[in-house]
Write a protein that holds these residues in place. Sequence first.
Motif, PDB file in Angstrom:
ATOM      1  N   VAL A 243       0.848  -1.192   0.000  1.00  0.00           N
ATOM      2  CA  VAL A 243       0.000   0.000   0.000  1.00  0.00           C
ATOM      3  C   VAL A 243       0.887   1.247   0.000  1.00  0.00           C
ATOM      4  O   VAL A 243       1.924   1.285   0.663  1.00  0.00           O
ATOM      5  CB  VAL A 243      -0.926   0.010   1.238  1.00  0.00           C
ATOM      6  CG1 VAL A 243      -1.765   1.283   1.267  1.00  0.00           C
ATOM      7  CG2 VAL A 243      -1.825  -1.215   1.245  1.00  0.00           C
ATOM      8  N   GLN A 244       0.468   2.256  -0.746  1.00  0.00           N
ATOM      9  CA  GLN A 244       1.238   3.492  -0.843  1.00  0.00           C
ATOM     10  C   GLN A 244       0.693   4.525   0.140  1.00  0.00           C
ATOM     11  O   GLN A 244      -0.521   4.729   0.228  1.00  0.00           O
ATOM     12  CB  GLN A 244       1.176   4.058  -2.264  1.00  0.00           C
ATOM     13  CG  GLN A 244       1.545   3.061  -3.353  1.00  0.00           C
ATOM     14  CD  GLN A 244       2.937   2.496  -3.189  1.00  0.00           C
ATOM     15  OE1 GLN A 244       3.898   3.252  -3.079  1.00  0.00           O
ATOM     16  NE2 GLN A 244       3.044   1.169  -3.176  1.00  0.00           N
ATOM     17  N   LEU A 245       1.591   5.148   0.891  1.00  0.00           N
ATOM     18  CA  LEU A 245       1.216   6.209   1.820  1.00  0.00           C
ATOM     19  C   LEU A 245       1.586   7.545   1.183  1.00  0.00           C
ATOM     20  O   LEU A 245       2.752   7.786   0.865  1.00  0.00           O
ATOM     21  CB  LEU A 245       1.939   6.036   3.148  1.00  0.00           C
ATOM     22  CG  LEU A 245       1.742   7.130   4.195  1.00  0.00           C
ATOM     23  CD1 LEU A 245       0.269   7.308   4.532  1.00  0.00           C
ATOM     24  CD2 LEU A 245       2.538   6.825   5.457  1.00  0.00           C
ATOM     25  N   VAL A 246       0.589   8.403   0.971  1.00  0.00           N
ATOM     26  CA  VAL A 246       0.792   9.658   0.248  1.00  0.00           C
ATOM     27  C   VAL A 246       0.527  10.837   1.186  1.00  0.00           C
ATOM     28  O   VAL A 246      -0.563  10.959   1.760  1.00  0.00           O
ATOM     29  CB  VAL A 246      -0.140   9.749  -0.973  1.00  0.00           C
ATOM     30  CG1 VAL A 246       0.162  11.017  -1.776  1.00  0.00           C
ATOM     31  CG2 VAL A 246      -0.001   8.504  -1.854  1.00  0.00           C
ATOM     32  N   LEU A 247       1.526  11.707   1.343  1.00  0.00           N
ATOM     33  CA  LEU A 247       1.405  12.908   2.165  1.00  0.00           C
ATOM     34  C   LEU A 247       1.361  14.126   1.239  1.00  0.00           C
ATOM     35  O   LEU A 247       2.266  14.321   0.425  1.00  0.00           O
ATOM     36  CB  LEU A 247       2.588  13.037   3.121  1.00  0.00           C
ATOM     37  CG  LEU A 247       2.887  11.823   4.015  1.00  0.00           C
ATOM     38  CD1 LEU A 247       4.133  12.090   4.854  1.00  0.00           C
ATOM     39  CD2 LEU A 247       1.702  11.492   4.904  1.00  0.00           C
ATOM     40  N   VAL A 248       0.299  14.904   1.348  1.00  0.00           N
ATOM     41  CA  VAL A 248       0.144  16.089   0.510  1.00  0.00           C
ATOM     42  C   VAL A 248      -0.001  17.306   1.408  1.00  0.00           C
ATOM     43  O   VAL A 248      -0.958  17.400   2.174  1.00  0.00           O
ATOM     44  CB  VAL A 248      -1.095  15.969  -0.410  1.00  0.00           C
ATOM     45  CG1 VAL A 248      -1.208  17.210  -1.298  1.00  0.00           C
ATOM     46  CG2 VAL A 248      -1.026  14.703  -1.254  1.00  0.00           C
ATOM     47  N   GLY A 249       0.953  18.219   1.337  1.00  0.00           N
ATOM     48  CA  GLY A 249       0.873  19.412   2.159  1.00  0.00           C
ATOM     49  C   GLY A 249       2.250  19.938   2.492  1.00  0.00           C
ATOM     50  O   GLY A 249       3.255  19.218   2.376  1.00  0.00           O
ATOM     51  N   PRO A 250       2.317  21.197   2.918  1.00  0.00           N
ATOM     52  CA  PRO A 250       3.611  21.795   3.272  1.00  0.00           C
ATOM     53  C   PRO A 250       4.151  21.215   4.564  1.00  0.00           C
ATOM     54  O   PRO A 250       3.404  20.957   5.510  1.00  0.00           O
ATOM     55  CB  PRO A 250       3.260  23.281   3.443  1.00  0.00           C
ATOM     56  CG  PRO A 250       1.808  23.276   3.829  1.00  0.00           C
ATOM     57  CD  PRO A 250       1.190  22.125   3.100  1.00  0.00           C
ATOM     58  N   ALA A 251       5.453  20.977   4.606  1.00  0.00           N
ATOM     59  CA  ALA A 251       6.095  20.424   5.800  1.00  0.00           C
ATOM     60  C   ALA A 251       6.648  21.553   6.661  1.00  0.00           C
ATOM     61  O   ALA A 251       7.122  22.572   6.153  1.00  0.00           O
ATOM     62  CB  ALA A 251       7.214  19.470   5.407  1.00  0.00           C
ATOM     63  N   ALA A 252       6.555  21.378   7.978  1.00  0.00           N
ATOM     64  CA  ALA A 252       7.115  22.362   8.904  1.00  0.00           C
ATOM     65  C   ALA A 252       8.626  22.439   8.720  1.00  0.00           C
ATOM     66  O   ALA A 252       9.269  21.468   8.294  1.00  0.00           O
ATOM     67  CB  ALA A 252       6.769  21.980  10.335  1.00  0.00           C
ATOM     68  N   LYS A 253       9.204  23.583   9.044  1.00  0.00           N
ATOM     69  CA  LYS A 253      10.628  23.801   8.802  1.00  0.00           C
ATOM     70  C   LYS A 253      11.534  23.077   9.790  1.00  0.00           C
ATOM     71  O   LYS A 253      12.673  22.767   9.485  1.00  0.00           O
ATOM     72  CB  LYS A 253      10.924  25.302   8.837  1.00  0.00           C
ATOM     73  CG  LYS A 253      10.258  26.081   7.711  1.00  0.00           C
ATOM     74  CD  LYS A 253      10.578  27.573   7.808  1.00  0.00           C
ATOM     75  CE  LYS A 253       9.905  28.348   6.690  1.00  0.00           C
ATOM     76  NZ  LYS A 253      10.177  29.803   6.776  1.00  0.00           N
ATOM     77  N   GLU A 254      11.020  22.808  11.009  1.00  0.00           N
ATOM     78  CA  GLU A 254      11.892  22.231  12.022  1.00  0.00           C
ATOM     79  C   GLU A 254      12.301  20.804  11.672  1.00  0.00           C
ATOM     80  O   GLU A 254      11.561  20.059  11.024  1.00  0.00           O
ATOM     81  CB  GLU A 254      11.221  22.251  13.403  1.00  0.00           C
ATOM     82  CG  GLU A 254      10.034  21.316  13.552  1.00  0.00           C
ATOM     83  CD  GLU A 254       8.710  22.017  13.320  1.00  0.00           C
ATOM     84  OE1 GLU A 254       7.668  21.453  13.708  1.00  0.00           O
ATOM     85  OE2 GLU A 254       8.722  23.114  12.729  1.00  0.00           O
TER      86      GLU A 254
END
Length: 400
Positions: A243-254
């Motif tokens: 299964v593919q896990l897809v993250l869509v969105g801006p990542a925090a800088k830390e």
Amino acid sequence: MEMQIDHFVVAPSGIGDDALKYRRHRLVEKLLGDPDTGKVFWISPIETGNKGELFRKEKRWRRVDQSEKLVELKINDYKNIITLQSGMALSTFKKIVKEVSRAEKRILWFTYPGFSDLAAAAKWNRIVYDCSDSWGSTWVQPRGLKRVKPAVLKKMIQLSERRVAKSSAVRFASSQFLGDKIERITGEPAAIIENGVEYNDFANAATAELAEIPSPRFGFIGGIKSKLDFELLYELAITAPSVQLVLVGPAAKEKNESLDKLLSLRNVHSLGGVKYTKVPEYIKAMDVGLLPYKKIEYNQAVSPLKMFEYLAAGIPVVGIGVPTTEKYQQAGVYSYAKSDLEFISECLKSIKLRNSDSLIQERQKTAKQQDWDEKLSLMIHLAKDPLYEENANLLNNLNY
């Protein structure tokens, strides 16, 4: 023609500074479309490292006209002090309000508990506090001397929030957790209005083309921040390698080692931020929508924006760590897990239910009851209602 109203909206950041669209942005859009609105003034801090600018009148604030009706007021802020400390900016705020607004009616909206002196800066027709975040709570527990600054800042935020809540005649909260907090502060209940969804945008969206990422796909769409449980997502990804896990969105800088570890897996894909207008298309491309939150105090207050967006798009949802969503549990629609093992199990079960026509209808039925348009219309109506105080006992027990 009735007398028009100028709305002043206090926010934690500039109107275009957030990579995501939050509740406060939707509120302003709705206010701009209201026939009674004259202008909307978005007030936010700009942090400066230059103390000298605070004492130069021409440097204390600036005006940016975003459109004929929308004006951004940027207030210089030295390390979060002016936003929170009482008495330091009252004269500045009085001058700002007098200079920018000629309306005979004005409503002040706090969507963030800063700039509390604004409450005394003018004769407001109504002051509103819309609490949609657990301000001052942290996502990561600091250690050693690093605990001092967050602890001091949290105390300052709490004091400022008390002033804001007590000065407001109308109080909204996006969750019962936050509503209870406001009631402890003021002795009066708040109207609970949870976050909603632009139903038609998500129900009728096209599907994004993700040819390089085969189905089935678990998806999280939103800010990639430390309040998410990256360790749990890692376990999910290695438990189901097909299964593919897809993250869509801006990542925090830390820096986040758990996130780096997660992104090292072959079946995990981080696509970065996308335009908000494209978000429905990406959600439509997922087989299961995830709400993978850490079990921390901050998340007890969260009313996830993405929950009803997933459901409006017709996909099943699995969540953890956000107790405000537990009441929406329904087989094949929304599963709320109490443990990591249960979360992974429910994710795998939900894949098989993705394309059930009857369940798609149930998901969308649940989402349609939470449309933003109705929620925001109600909030604005109550804020403008001249009889609100007389009906406060009835209205403040609202849970919508």
